[in-house]
Design a protein around this motif. Structure first.
Motif, PDB file in Angstrom:
ATOM      1  N   PRO A  12     -31.904   7.313  70.409  1.00 23.73           N
ATOM      2  CA  PRO A  12     -31.481   7.812  71.824  1.00 23.73           C
ATOM      3  C   PRO A  12     -31.800   9.057  72.119  1.00 23.73           C
ATOM      4  N   GLN A  13     -31.890   9.387  73.245  1.00 24.62           N
ATOM      5  CA  GLN A  13     -32.572  10.648  73.696  1.00 24.62           C
ATOM      6  C   GLN A  13     -31.085  11.609  74.094  1.00 24.62           C
ATOM      7  N   THR A  14     -31.058  12.655  73.555  1.00 29.00           N
ATOM      8  CA  THR A  14     -29.983  13.681  74.005  1.00 29.00           C
ATOM      9  C   THR A  14     -30.037  14.230  75.171  1.00 29.00           C
ATOM     10  N   ASP A  15     -28.967  14.343  75.816  1.00 33.15           N
ATOM     11  CA  ASP A  15     -28.925  15.215  77.120  1.00 33.15           C
ATOM     12  C   ASP A  15     -27.643  16.071  77.377  1.00 33.15           C
ATOM     13  N   ALA A  16     -27.884  17.189  77.755  1.00 35.17           N
ATOM     14  CA  ALA A  16     -26.696  18.336  77.540  1.00 35.17           C
ATOM     15  C   ALA A  16     -25.781  17.887  78.740  1.00 35.17           C
ATOM     16  N   ALA A  17     -26.009  16.951  79.718  1.00 38.88           N
ATOM     17  CA  ALA A  17     -25.052  16.686  80.810  1.00 38.88           C
ATOM     18  C   ALA A  17     -23.928  15.913  80.136  1.00 38.88           C
ATOM     19  N   LEU A  18     -24.187  15.374  78.907  1.00 43.67           N
ATOM     20  CA  LEU A  18     -23.297  14.318  78.090  1.00 43.67           C
ATOM     21  C   LEU A  18     -22.480  15.061  77.042  1.00 43.67           C
ATOM     22  N   ASP A  19     -22.742  16.483  76.952  1.00 44.31           N
ATOM     23  CA  ASP A  19     -22.213  17.259  75.961  1.00 44.31           C
ATOM     24  C   ASP A  19     -20.783  17.364  76.304  1.00 44.31           C
ATOM     25  N   GLU A  20     -19.985  17.604  75.244  1.00 49.26           N
ATOM     26  CA  GLU A  20     -18.268  18.028  75.149  1.00 49.26           C
ATOM     27  C   GLU A  20     -18.062  19.151  76.118  1.00 49.26           C
ATOM     28  N   VAL A  21     -16.752  19.183  76.712  1.00 47.04           N
ATOM     29  CA  VAL A  21     -16.578  20.296  77.270  1.00 47.04           C
ATOM     30  C   VAL A  21     -16.546  21.404  76.676  1.00 47.04           C
ATOM     31  N   ASN A  22     -17.067  22.619  77.337  1.00 53.23           N
ATOM     32  CA  ASN A  22     -16.988  23.709  76.411  1.00 53.23           C
ATOM     33  C   ASN A  22     -16.150  24.652  76.455  1.00 53.23           C
ATOM     34  N   PHE A  23     -15.266  24.504  75.340  1.00 54.47           N
ATOM     35  CA  PHE A  23     -13.928  24.952  74.988  1.00 54.47           C
ATOM     36  C   PHE A  23     -13.853  26.150  74.590  1.00 54.47           C
ATOM     37  N   GLY A  24     -15.291  26.899  74.431  1.00 58.53           N
ATOM     38  CA  GLY A  24     -15.140  28.322  73.857  1.00 58.53           C
ATOM     39  C   GLY A  24     -14.244  28.604  72.828  1.00 58.53           C
ATOM     40  N   ASP A  25     -13.287  29.485  72.748  1.00 59.77           N
ATOM     41  CA  ASP A  25     -12.593  29.944  71.727  1.00 59.77           C
ATOM     42  C   ASP A  25     -11.510  28.948  71.051  1.00 59.77           C
ATOM     43  N   TRP A  26     -11.356  27.851  72.156  1.00 56.98           N
ATOM     44  CA  TRP A  26     -10.331  26.827  71.693  1.00 56.98           C
ATOM     45  C   TRP A  26     -10.988  25.863  70.686  1.00 56.98           C
ATOM     46  N   SER A  27     -12.142  25.685  70.633  1.00 62.31           N
ATOM     47  CA  SER A  27     -12.870  24.749  69.597  1.00 62.31           C
ATOM     48  C   SER A  27     -12.478  25.020  68.539  1.00 62.31           C
ATOM     49  N   GLY A  28     -12.118  23.987  67.511  1.00 64.05           N
ATOM     50  CA  GLY A  28     -11.784  24.086  66.264  1.00 64.05           C
ATOM     51  C   GLY A  28     -10.141  24.595  66.017  1.00 64.05           C
ATOM     52  N   LYS A  29      -9.535  24.650  67.154  1.00 65.84           N
ATOM     53  CA  LYS A  29      -8.020  25.091  66.538  1.00 65.84           C
ATOM     54  C   LYS A  29      -7.118  23.658  66.857  1.00 65.84           C
ATOM     55  N   THR A  30      -6.172  23.794  66.072  1.00 68.82           N
ATOM     56  CA  THR A  30      -5.207  22.629  65.938  1.00 68.82           C
ATOM     57  C   THR A  30      -4.477  22.730  67.346  1.00 68.82           C
ATOM     58  N   PHE A  31      -3.942  21.394  67.715  1.00 68.06           N
ATOM     59  CA  PHE A  31      -3.122  21.261  68.840  1.00 68.06           C
ATOM     60  C   PHE A  31      -1.915  22.069  68.865  1.00 68.06           C
ATOM     61  N   GLU A  32      -1.290  22.330  67.676  1.00 69.10           N
ATOM     62  CA  GLU A  32      -0.171  22.925  67.239  1.00 69.10           C
ATOM     63  C   GLU A  32      -0.410  24.460  67.737  1.00 69.10           C
ATOM     64  N   VAL A  33      -1.437  25.168  67.495  1.00 70.15           N
ATOM     65  CA  VAL A  33      -1.886  26.374  67.721  1.00 70.15           C
ATOM     66  C   VAL A  33      -2.287  26.416  69.262  1.00 70.15           C
ATOM     67  N   LEU A  34      -2.764  25.449  69.791  1.00 74.49           N
ATOM     68  CA  LEU A  34      -2.983  25.603  71.174  1.00 74.49           C
ATOM     69  C   LEU A  34      -1.919  25.294  72.239  1.00 74.49           C
ATOM     70  N   ASN A  35      -1.008  24.595  71.764  1.00 75.84           N
ATOM     71  CA  ASN A  35       0.239  24.452  72.633  1.00 75.84           C
ATOM     72  C   ASN A  35       1.129  25.836  72.777  1.00 75.84           C
ATOM     73  N   ASP A  36       0.847  26.704  72.000  1.00 77.54           N
ATOM     74  CA  ASP A  36       1.401  28.160  72.289  1.00 77.54           C
ATOM     75  C   ASP A  36       0.520  29.025  73.268  1.00 77.54           C
ATOM     76  N   ASP A  37      -0.301  28.654  73.601  1.00 75.40           N
ATOM     77  CA  ASP A  37      -1.431  29.323  74.431  1.00 75.40           C
ATOM     78  C   ASP A  37      -1.237  29.088  75.952  1.00 75.40           C
ATOM     79  N   PRO A  38      -0.562  30.040  76.664  1.00 79.11           N
ATOM     80  CA  PRO A  38      -0.396  29.490  78.094  1.00 79.11           C
ATOM     81  C   PRO A  38      -1.491  29.152  78.890  1.00 79.11           C
ATOM     82  N   ARG A  39      -2.722  29.679  78.535  1.00 79.73           N
ATOM     83  CA  ARG A  39      -4.146  29.136  79.249  1.00 79.73           C
ATOM     84  C   ARG A  39      -4.162  27.525  78.899  1.00 79.73           C
ATOM     85  N   TRP A  40      -3.992  27.161  77.682  1.00 79.67           N
ATOM     86  CA  TRP A  40      -4.301  25.686  77.414  1.00 79.67           C
ATOM     87  C   TRP A  40      -2.973  24.998  78.127  1.00 79.67           C
ATOM     88  N   ARG A  41      -1.741  25.364  78.215  1.00 75.15           N
ATOM     89  CA  ARG A  41      -0.886  24.607  78.776  1.00 75.15           C
ATOM     90  C   ARG A  41      -1.390  24.533  80.381  1.00 75.15           C
TER      91      ARG A  41
END
Length: 199
Positions: A76-105
């Motif tokens: 397959p050919q890779t293409d950046a248009a198919l990449d995951e959303v750039n979640f920045g600082d949120w990447s790798g965090k559990t949803f339990e932690v994210l749910n306390d972040d008003p920006r995530w809500r």
């Protein structure tokens, strides 16, 4: 001109649903995901696909390579248009932690008006995925292409085709290892199947 797209969400990694993988490096398929890839390969072999494009994430590459092998296609050919959303600082965090972040809500309430910490909106995501689909459609008639990507990216494409606002994303699911089929022609575009899960 007609192009058929099989929008494939990558198969499962071992912690799907526990944390926001995003663009975190090193997330690969688990045992269940590898079994899903085998079933996806069998399903898409029947689709008579011509080419496969994939997000550059490890989990999508593994999924796409398994499909290519089953279908007897080149890598397959890779293409950046198919990449995951750039979640920045949120990447790798559990949803339990994210749910306390008003920006995530706020992101999950009004994605049309909210940027992730990495600076991307869902409208940006929609523009890039559908731009790729339009470009590939112009490459010839009756093309049948698998695009291996991520849930939110596929939801953005489906919402565009159906004329739904980007904030309609919770109204339908895109499960791991699912196939959503979209056809684009001179007459417009339509969704043929949605969230087809291969058992």
């Amino acid at each position: 001109m007609t192009a058929t797209y099989f929008l494939v969400r990558h198969a499962a990694h071992d912690n799907v649903g526990n944390f926001l993988a995003g663009r975190t490096a090193g997330i690969t398929l688990g045992e269940a995901g590898r079994a899903q890839v085998q079933r996806l390969g069998q399903r898409l072999r029947r689709g008579d696909i011509d080419a496969i494009y994939t997000s550059p994430r490890e989990r999508t590459l593994e999924t796409a390579e398994g499909i290519a092998s089953a279908c007897g296609l080149a890598l397959p050919q890779t293409d950046a248009a198919l990449d995951e959303v750039n979640f920045g600082d949120w990447s790798g965090k559990t949803f339990e932690v994210l749910n306390d972040d008003p920006r995530w809500r706020r992101w999950n309430t009004t994605r049309s008006l909210t940027r992730t910490p990495g600076g991307e909106t869902m409208l940006d995501v929609q523009t890039r995925i559908f731009g790729l689909m339009e470009t590939l459609a112009s490459g010839g008639n009756d093309r049948r292409i698998a695009l291996v990507s991520h849930a939110d990216v596929i939801k953005a494409a489906v919402s565009h085709v159906l004329g739904l606002p980007i904030d309609a994303w919770p109204r339908f699911d895109i499960a791991p290892a699912s196939v959503t089929t979209v056809v684009i022609g001179d007459w417009g575009a339509k969704v043929m199947t949605l969230n087809e899960v291969i058992f």
